[in-house]
Design an enzyme around this catalytic site. Structure first.
Site, PDB file in Angstrom:
ATOM      1  N   GLU A 253       0.348  -1.729   5.741  1.00  0.00           N
ATOM      2  CA  GLU A 253       1.346  -0.841   6.855  1.00  0.00           C
ATOM      3  C   GLU A 253       1.209   0.579   6.888  1.00  0.00           C
ATOM      4  O   GLU A 253       1.316   0.948   7.957  1.00  0.00           O
ATOM      5  CB  GLU A 253       2.831  -1.335   6.128  1.00  0.00           C
ATOM      6  CG  GLU A 253       3.764  -0.878   7.187  1.00  0.00           C
ATOM      7  CD  GLU A 253       4.586   0.270   7.132  1.00  0.00           C
ATOM      8  OE1 GLU A 253       5.529   0.960   7.704  1.00  0.00           O
ATOM      9  OE2 GLU A 253       4.102   1.069   6.007  1.00  0.00           O
TER      10      GLU A 253
ATOM     11  N   ASP B  74       0.858  -1.098  -0.125  1.00  0.00           N
ATOM     12  CA  ASP B  74      -0.073   0.134   0.048  1.00  0.00           C
ATOM     13  C   ASP B  74       0.894   1.317   0.097  1.00  0.00           C
ATOM     14  O   ASP B  74       2.288   1.207   0.339  1.00  0.00           O
ATOM     15  CB  ASP B  74      -0.780  -0.085   1.099  1.00  0.00           C
ATOM     16  CG  ASP B  74      -0.150  -0.253   2.446  1.00  0.00           C
ATOM     17  OD1 ASP B  74       0.761  -0.552   2.772  1.00  0.00           O
ATOM     18  OD2 ASP B  74      -0.652   0.601   3.419  1.00  0.00           O
TER      19      ASP B  74
END
Length: 386
Positions: free
Chosen positions: A150, A89
């Site tokens: 994360e 991400d």
């Protein structure tokens, strides 16, 4: 260099354009914090490339996030596995890739959303695995973890225990977060993240019935003073009461107040001090009739510089010297990462194994292209001799 390291280098040199093309594909596949489908599309790319290398891929469902990608290569080995880890991400909103697509300038710097943090690291891990396969190395299993969330510190998901479960039993973990332009490896990271204390009181009209009220805002003020007084920045202890939400107006004794707090701690002992203080301040109320609750669910573990971490760093630094890359310095940084999850589980972990660059989380983010190949060679050569 030994012949096998020369073979690794030859393989990586021959895959430069292929690696660059994959980097571009992953960067241009948007995977921002609200783009779960985009995260899964990055996961599709990882699955495709891992399966090309002969890895068995599982997709582990994660609550309120994309899938955790788990790729197992050479699972038949009886040795402990090496874990390659990176997150899929980014922090960028939808549409950023159209405005700022992947590109390389004349100075050899690559640009694009997540180009540094940390889509290059995914490419490095994939091709380090492929390089080892290409030279016939099969001493250890390699487990590749593609992490879905994360950048939001897993605050909406159950990813942290899933990552810990999938990394359990590893010999070492290499996390491919980026490093600074000055070429460092990360041997320690602070722990911390967002926590909150929610204070409850009794509402009352401040003009006609003030004696019936119990001010949650006043109680929060007492708590803030106690927390802020415990700061010891030189020691690596931070408690920042950064935002306060409470009350509805001057004519009402407030029955609610939320303190949003950012904490950072250099090691777990200091972290334990902070958590003990947070519990104490939450449980002890100065304003009679108020009570409070504490939320620490979004905290990320610290990556302590243990003897195992130092030994792993020494091995990788020695490998870099042998490859002619110089001796790369090991540093501790304040930023959080998933390296804390594996380090807290007692697994020797090294972070910052990704590309060099600057400007993470901004539209000026860039990465040095040459470092993509250097760090891939470093990772593969270091694993070869573990």
């Amino acid at each position: 260099m030994e012949a096998t390291d020369a073979q690794l280098k030859e393989y990586i040199e021959g895959k430069r354009q292929e690696m660059l093309d994959l980097w571009a594909e992953i960067v241009n596949t948007e995977s921002g914090p609200k783009q779960l489908d985009g995260v899964n599309r990055v996961g599709d790319i990882l699955q495709r490339e891992l399966e090309k290398a002969g890895a068995r891929v599982r997709r582990v469902k994660v609550d309120h996030a994309g899938d955790l990608i788990v790729g197992d290569w050479n699972p038949g080995s009886k040795e402990k596995p090496v874990v390659f880890m990176g997150h899929m991400d980014t922090v960028f909103p939808a549409g950023e890739a159209a405005k700022n697509p992947f590109r390389v300038d004349e100075e050899g710097n690559a640009y694009g959303p997540g180009v540094l943090d940390m889509k290059a690291g995914l490419v490095i891990g994939l091709y380090a695995l492929k390089a080892l396969q290409a030279i016939g190395w099969n001493r250890r299993p390699i487990r590749f973890l593609g992490v879905p969330d994360e950048e939001t510190l897993h605050m909406f998901s159950n990813a942290k225990p899933l990552i810990a479960r999938e990394a359990a039993g590893a010999a070492v973990v290499l996390n491919f977060e980026p490093g600074p332009v000055s070429d460092k490896l990360v041997i320690g990271r602070y722990g911390g993240g967002p926590v909150s204390i929610t204070v409850h009181g009794v509402a009352a009209h401040s003009g006609s019935d003030p004696e019936k009220g119990r001010s949650a805002v006043l109680e929060a003020a007492h708590k803030i003073l106690k927390l802020e007084a415990a700061n010891d920045i030189p020691r690596g202890k931070l408690i920042n009461c950064g935002a306060v939400e409470g009350g509805i107006g001057e004519n009402t004794i407030p029955d609610f107040c939320k303190i949003r707090i950012g904490i950072r701690y250099r090691n777990q002992a200091i972290g334990d001090e902070i958590f003990a203080l947070l519990r104490q301040v939450t449980e002890k109320c100065t304003v009679e009739g108020t009570w409070a609750e504490l939320d620490t669910s979004r905290v990320m573990q610290c990556m302590e510089t243990t003897e195992g971490v130092r030994a792993l760093y020494g091995h990788v630094a020695d490998t870099g010297e042998a490859l002619g890359l110089g001796r790369i310095e090991g540093i501790q940084v304040g930023g959080l990462s998933d390296a804390g999850i594996s380090a807290a589980a007692g697994i020797p972990t090294l972070c910052g194994m990704g590309v060099r660059g600057e400007g993470a989380h901004t539209d000026r983010e860039f990465a040095q292209v040459e470092s993509l190949y250097e760090r891939c060679l470093l990772a593969a050569a270091a694993v070869r001799t573990l």
